[in-house]
Design an enzyme around this catalytic site. Structure first.
Site, PDB file in Angstrom:
ATOM      1  N   THR A   1       0.819  -1.215   0.000  1.00  0.00           N
ATOM      2  CA  THR A   1       0.000   0.000   0.000  1.00  0.00           C
ATOM      3  C   THR A   1       0.853   1.266   0.000  1.00  0.00           C
ATOM      4  O   THR A   1       1.975   1.273   0.531  1.00  0.00           O
ATOM      5  CB  THR A   1      -0.907  -0.008   1.254  1.00  0.00           C
ATOM      6  OG1 THR A   1      -1.528   1.269   1.401  1.00  0.00           O
ATOM      7  CG2 THR A   1      -0.127  -0.290   2.519  1.00  0.00           C
ATOM      8  N   ASP A   2       0.279   2.352  -0.512  1.00  0.00           N
ATOM      9  CA  ASP A   2       0.979   3.650  -0.452  1.00  0.00           C
ATOM     10  C   ASP A   2       1.120   4.158   0.986  1.00  0.00           C
ATOM     11  O   ASP A   2       1.954   5.025   1.264  1.00  0.00           O
ATOM     12  CB  ASP A   2       0.252   4.699  -1.313  1.00  0.00           C
ATOM     13  CG  ASP A   2      -1.187   4.985  -0.901  1.00  0.00           C
ATOM     14  OD1 ASP A   2      -1.699   4.325   0.028  1.00  0.00           O
ATOM     15  OD2 ASP A   2      -1.813   5.878  -1.524  1.00  0.00           O
ATOM     16  N   GLU A   3       0.307   3.601   1.899  1.00  0.00           N
ATOM     17  CA  GLU A   3       0.338   4.116   3.281  1.00  0.00           C
ATOM     18  C   GLU A   3       1.681   3.870   3.969  1.00  0.00           C
ATOM     19  O   GLU A   3       1.970   4.494   4.985  1.00  0.00           O
ATOM     20  CB  GLU A   3      -0.802   3.508   4.106  1.00  0.00           C
ATOM     21  CG  GLU A   3      -2.158   3.899   3.576  1.00  0.00           C
ATOM     22  CD  GLU A   3      -3.294   3.708   4.567  1.00  0.00           C
ATOM     23  OE1 GLU A   3      -3.039   3.498   5.761  1.00  0.00           O
ATOM     24  OE2 GLU A   3      -4.451   3.774   4.119  1.00  0.00           O
TER      25      GLU A   3
ATOM     26  N   LYS B   1       2.104  -3.283   7.465  1.00  0.00           N
ATOM     27  CA  LYS B   1       2.345  -3.503   6.036  1.00  0.00           C
ATOM     28  C   LYS B   1       3.803  -3.173   5.695  1.00  0.00           C
ATOM     29  O   LYS B   1       4.443  -3.890   4.921  1.00  0.00           O
ATOM     30  CB  LYS B   1       1.408  -2.650   5.179  1.00  0.00           C
ATOM     31  CG  LYS B   1      -0.054  -3.063   5.208  1.00  0.00           C
ATOM     32  CD  LYS B   1      -0.315  -4.450   4.656  1.00  0.00           C
ATOM     33  CE  LYS B   1      -0.158  -4.552   3.159  1.00  0.00           C
ATOM     34  NZ  LYS B   1      -0.589  -5.893   2.643  1.00  0.00           N
TER      35      LYS B   1
ATOM     36  N   TYR C   1      -1.833  -0.221  11.167  1.00  0.00           N
ATOM     37  CA  TYR C   1      -2.030  -0.939   9.887  1.00  0.00           C
ATOM     38  C   TYR C   1      -0.844  -0.724   8.954  1.00  0.00           C
ATOM     39  O   TYR C   1      -0.223  -1.674   8.470  1.00  0.00           O
ATOM     40  CB  TYR C   1      -3.321  -0.478   9.199  1.00  0.00           C
ATOM     41  CG  TYR C   1      -3.362  -0.825   7.723  1.00  0.00           C
ATOM     42  CD1 TYR C   1      -3.482  -2.146   7.302  1.00  0.00           C
ATOM     43  CD2 TYR C   1      -3.233   0.175   6.748  1.00  0.00           C
ATOM     44  CE1 TYR C   1      -3.483  -2.462   5.953  1.00  0.00           C
ATOM     45  CE2 TYR C   1      -3.241  -0.141   5.398  1.00  0.00           C
ATOM     46  CZ  TYR C   1      -3.362  -1.467   4.996  1.00  0.00           C
ATOM     47  OH  TYR C   1      -3.348  -1.775   3.653  1.00  0.00           O
TER      48      TYR C   1
HETATM   49  P1  NAD Z   1      -9.995  -7.037   2.557  1.00  0.00           P
HETATM   50  O1  NAD Z   1      -9.994  -6.731   4.016  1.00  0.00           O
HETATM   51  O2  NAD Z   1     -11.219  -6.779   1.750  1.00  0.00           O
HETATM   52  O3  NAD Z   1      -9.641  -8.587   2.351  1.00  0.00           O
HETATM   53  C1  NAD Z   1      -8.641  -9.250   3.092  1.00  0.00           C
HETATM   54  C2  NAD Z   1      -8.821 -10.748   2.888  1.00  0.00           C
HETATM   55  O4  NAD Z   1      -7.766 -11.425   3.616  1.00  0.00           O
HETATM   56  C3  NAD Z   1     -10.146 -11.288   3.422  1.00  0.00           C
HETATM   57  O5  NAD Z   1     -10.730 -12.172   2.480  1.00  0.00           O
HETATM   58  C4  NAD Z   1      -9.752 -12.036   4.692  1.00  0.00           C
HETATM   59  O6  NAD Z   1     -10.607 -13.124   4.999  1.00  0.00           O
HETATM   60  C5  NAD Z   1      -8.338 -12.507   4.335  1.00  0.00           C
HETATM   61  N1  NAD Z   1      -7.534 -12.761   5.535  1.00  0.00           N
HETATM   62  C6  NAD Z   1      -7.359 -11.938   6.598  1.00  0.00           C
HETATM   63  N2  NAD Z   1      -6.571 -12.531   7.519  1.00  0.00           N
HETATM   64  C7  NAD Z   1      -6.214 -13.737   7.014  1.00  0.00           C
HETATM   65  C8  NAD Z   1      -5.387 -14.800   7.480  1.00  0.00           C
HETATM   66  N3  NAD Z   1      -4.780 -14.742   8.679  1.00  0.00           N
HETATM   67  N4  NAD Z   1      -5.223 -15.887   6.684  1.00  0.00           N
HETATM   68  C9  NAD Z   1      -5.834 -15.961   5.477  1.00  0.00           C
HETATM   69  N5  NAD Z   1      -6.638 -14.985   4.982  1.00  0.00           N
HETATM   70  C10 NAD Z   1      -6.822 -13.899   5.740  1.00  0.00           C
HETATM   71  O7  NAD Z   1      -8.738  -6.282   1.963  1.00  0.00           O
HETATM   72  P2  NAD Z   1      -8.524  -5.582   0.537  1.00  0.00           P
HETATM   73  O8  NAD Z   1      -8.980  -4.200   0.615  1.00  0.00           O
HETATM   74  O9  NAD Z   1      -9.020  -6.479  -0.528  1.00  0.00           O
HETATM   75  O10 NAD Z   1      -6.917  -5.555   0.503  1.00  0.00           O
HETATM   76  C11 NAD Z   1      -6.195  -6.656   0.001  1.00  0.00           C
HETATM   77  C12 NAD Z   1      -4.702  -6.345   0.072  1.00  0.00           C
HETATM   78  O11 NAD Z   1      -4.418  -5.175  -0.681  1.00  0.00           O
HETATM   79  C13 NAD Z   1      -4.196  -6.072   1.490  1.00  0.00           C
HETATM   80  O12 NAD Z   1      -2.928  -6.649   1.619  1.00  0.00           O
HETATM   81  C14 NAD Z   1      -4.114  -4.549   1.563  1.00  0.00           C
HETATM   82  O13 NAD Z   1      -3.118  -4.147   2.467  1.00  0.00           O
HETATM   83  C15 NAD Z   1      -3.744  -4.226   0.131  1.00  0.00           C
HETATM   84  N6  NAD Z   1      -4.157  -2.897  -0.348  1.00  0.00           N
HETATM   85  C16 NAD Z   1      -5.469  -2.488  -0.197  1.00  0.00           C
HETATM   86  C17 NAD Z   1      -5.850  -1.257  -0.715  1.00  0.00           C
HETATM   87  C18 NAD Z   1      -7.278  -0.759  -0.598  1.00  0.00           C
HETATM   88  O14 NAD Z   1      -7.548   0.383  -0.934  1.00  0.00           O
HETATM   89  N7  NAD Z   1      -8.236  -1.575  -0.172  1.00  0.00           N
HETATM   90  C19 NAD Z   1      -4.899  -0.441  -1.339  1.00  0.00           C
HETATM   91  C20 NAD Z   1      -3.585  -0.883  -1.455  1.00  0.00           C
HETATM   92  C21 NAD Z   1      -3.236  -2.124  -0.958  1.00  0.00           C
HETATM   93  O1  DAU Z   2      -4.150   4.048   0.547  1.00  0.00           O
HETATM   94  C1  DAU Z   2      -4.373   2.673   0.501  1.00  0.00           C
HETATM   95  C2  DAU Z   2      -5.187   2.258   1.709  1.00  0.00           C
HETATM   96  O2  DAU Z   2      -6.503   2.763   1.507  1.00  0.00           O
HETATM   97  C3  DAU Z   2      -5.215   0.746   1.920  1.00  0.00           C
HETATM   98  O3  DAU Z   2      -3.911   0.297   2.214  1.00  0.00           O
HETATM   99  C4  DAU Z   2      -6.159   0.372   3.069  1.00  0.00           C
HETATM  100  O4  DAU Z   2      -6.266  -1.026   3.178  1.00  0.00           O
HETATM  101  C5  DAU Z   2      -7.531   0.979   2.776  1.00  0.00           C
HETATM  102  O5  DAU Z   2      -8.403   0.705   3.856  1.00  0.00           O
HETATM  103  C6  DAU Z   2      -7.432   2.461   2.526  1.00  0.00           C
HETATM  104  O6  DAU Z   2      -7.088   3.163   3.741  1.00  0.00           O
HETATM  105  P1  DAU Z   2      -7.765   4.577   4.153  1.00  0.00           P
HETATM  106  O7  DAU Z   2      -7.681   4.734   5.610  1.00  0.00           O
HETATM  107  O8  DAU Z   2      -7.241   5.676   3.298  1.00  0.00           O
HETATM  108  O9  DAU Z   2      -9.280   4.278   3.670  1.00  0.00           O
HETATM  109  P2  DAU Z   2     -10.701   4.555   4.350  1.00  0.00           P
HETATM  110  O10 DAU Z   2     -11.732   4.188   3.338  1.00  0.00           O
HETATM  111  O11 DAU Z   2     -10.809   3.952   5.701  1.00  0.00           O
HETATM  112  O12 DAU Z   2     -10.701   6.132   4.516  1.00  0.00           O
HETATM  113  C7  DAU Z   2     -10.536   6.983   3.384  1.00  0.00           C
HETATM  114  C8  DAU Z   2     -10.562   8.419   3.882  1.00  0.00           C
HETATM  115  O13 DAU Z   2     -11.886   8.707   4.362  1.00  0.00           O
HETATM  116  C9  DAU Z   2      -9.642   8.668   5.061  1.00  0.00           C
HETATM  117  O14 DAU Z   2      -9.120   9.981   4.967  1.00  0.00           O
HETATM  118  C10 DAU Z   2     -10.553   8.573   6.280  1.00  0.00           C
HETATM  119  C11 DAU Z   2     -11.880   9.088   5.742  1.00  0.00           C
HETATM  120  N1  DAU Z   2     -13.076   8.507   6.365  1.00  0.00           N
HETATM  121  C12 DAU Z   2     -13.191   7.161   6.416  1.00  0.00           C
HETATM  122  C13 DAU Z   2     -14.293   6.561   6.994  1.00  0.00           C
HETATM  123  C14 DAU Z   2     -14.401   5.049   7.064  1.00  0.00           C
HETATM  124  C15 DAU Z   2     -14.084   9.339   6.846  1.00  0.00           C
HETATM  125  O15 DAU Z   2     -13.988  10.568   6.778  1.00  0.00           O
HETATM  126  N2  DAU Z   2     -15.190   8.756   7.424  1.00  0.00           N
HETATM  127  C16 DAU Z   2     -15.331   7.406   7.538  1.00  0.00           C
HETATM  128  O16 DAU Z   2     -16.354   6.924   8.086  1.00  0.00           O
END
Ligand code: NAD
Ligand code: DAU
Length: 336
Positions: free
Chosen positions: A125-127, A154, A150
């Protein structure tokens, strides 16, 4: 044709990746997932029964179970999505984040090495880069300065992958992506949460002043990027993926209200997230020039498609919110 072990394939991005790979390739896909609250096999009900798809329930932290899975399936490639992914949950309790994201990644690296996996793709992730000021972009050379439990977990996993390359000559690639949105995202994240609340006339909770900026990318564009990194990424390299779509949270919320047809009176400013990163924005020029990748969605087209999907699939998110989706596994798989 390769055997690809996808971890976390029942989650948001993983399930979109599995569906894309089954539609566009003849690879054998083994989806390994623990099915935590975020894992939902209903996301993939349309591909169940496919000859080149198998689901295995298992915890990546459990080395004994993982050893058996690798021995049975003999994957050639691992694409590692499985993680605890929600920042707010990591603020409440970081334990599962350290276990799954850090320990689980090391278990998978060890098993991959012991079982001769050819390539390991780590989805990050970019985070991990921390937070930007008003200007500038994250590049692959930006120092790691994670701010939340988190993102720290990562970053820890990214460093373990780096160590596997340097210490054990493993062929690993790391992808780092900005904020994804699209179908099947768990309605705890900003965009699906706001669509669901708007639909139900429930207040939309905006953290702080709503001026935090995220760089939004459609999940399909991210999945195409991961595939390109898997196919042609260079060993040990990191590739950034972003949507070229920086938006303030408040702008996103206004757009959702407009698309759902609801008024701004639903917006509520609430207490800010502790340690809330101000701005993320990605420089994806390395992926563009070296992998021939670029995002295909504009934020406007992607958000409109996503709102439409959530409005058409209200049953899906209602079942997710109520927890009823978790019955699906026992109905589908019985005691297995
Ligand atoms: P998500 O939370 O929707 O899915 C995570 C999945 O991992 C789920 O199916 C869960 O059951 C499984 N899981 C969790 N713990 C586990 C374990 N111990 N063993 C096996 N499976 C397990 O997450 P997502 O948003 O699809 O993100 C997927 C990946 O991409 C993550 O690694 C996250 O850090 C990365 N990522 C997410 C975003 C985003 O915006 N959502 C952006 C950049 C990177
Ligand atoms: O940047 C990549 C990341 O993006 C991934 O690595 C993470 O897995 C993914 O969850 C996401 O993280 P963020 O914290 O940026 O996403 P989230 O959707 O939780 O929040 C997006 C923005 O919105 C953040 O600035 C917080 C704000 N927010 C979020 C929620 C849930 C609100 O203002 N209100 C809310 O209820």
């Amino acid at each position: 044709m390769s055997k690809i072990l996808v971890t976390g394939g029942a989650g948001f991005i993983g399930s979109n990746f599995v569906r894309m790979m089954l539609a566009e390739t003849d690879h054998q896909i083994i989806n390994l997932d623990l099915l935590t609250y975020a894992g939902n096999l209903e996301n993939l009900s349309d591909v169940e029964g496919r000859a080149n798809y198998a689901f295995v329930r298992g915890d990546i932290v459990d080395a004994r179970v993982m050893s058996a899975v690798f021995a049975e399936h003999q994957p050639e490639v691992v694409v590692h999505f499985a993680a605890e992914s929600h920042v707010d949950r990591s603020v409440l309790d970081a334990t599962a984040f350290v276990q799954t994201n850090v320990v689980g990644t090391q278990v998978l690296l060890d098993q991959s090495r012991h079982h001769g996996v050819r390539r390991f793709v780590h989805v990050s992730t970019d985070e991990v880069y921390g937070s930007l000021g008003a200007t500038g972009l994250f590049t692959e050379d930006t120092p790691l300065q994670p701010n939340s439990p988190y993102s720290s977990s990562k970053a820890g996993s990214d460093l373990l992958v780096r160590a596997a390359v340097h210490t054990h000559d493993m062929d690993c690639v790391i992808t780092r992506c900005s904020n994804n949105y699209g179908p099947f995202q768990f309605p705890e994240k900003l965009i699906p949460l706001m669509i669901a609340n708007a639909r139900e006339d429930t207040p939309l909770p905006v953290y702080g002043d709503g001026k935090n900026v995220r760089d939004w990318i459609h999940v399909d564009d991210h999945c195409r990027g991961i595939r390109r990194a898997m196919e042609d990424g260079a060993t040990g390299e990191v590739y950034n993926f972003g949507g070229d779509a920086e938006r303030e949270n408040l702008f996103v919320v206004h757009e959702i209200l407009r698309l759902v047809g609801k008024g701004e009176d639903l917006i509520r400013f609430v207490t800010d997230r502790p340690g809330h990163d101000r701005r993320y924005a990605m420089d994806s020029s390395k992926a563009k020039s070296q992998l021939g990748w670029s995002p295909s969605f504009t934020f406007e087209s992607g958000l409109a498609q996503t709102v439409e999907w959530y409005l058409a699939n209200q049953q899906w998110w209602e079942r997710v919110r109520s927890g009823a989706y978790q019955d699906y596994y026992s109905r589908q798989y019985g005691g297995r």
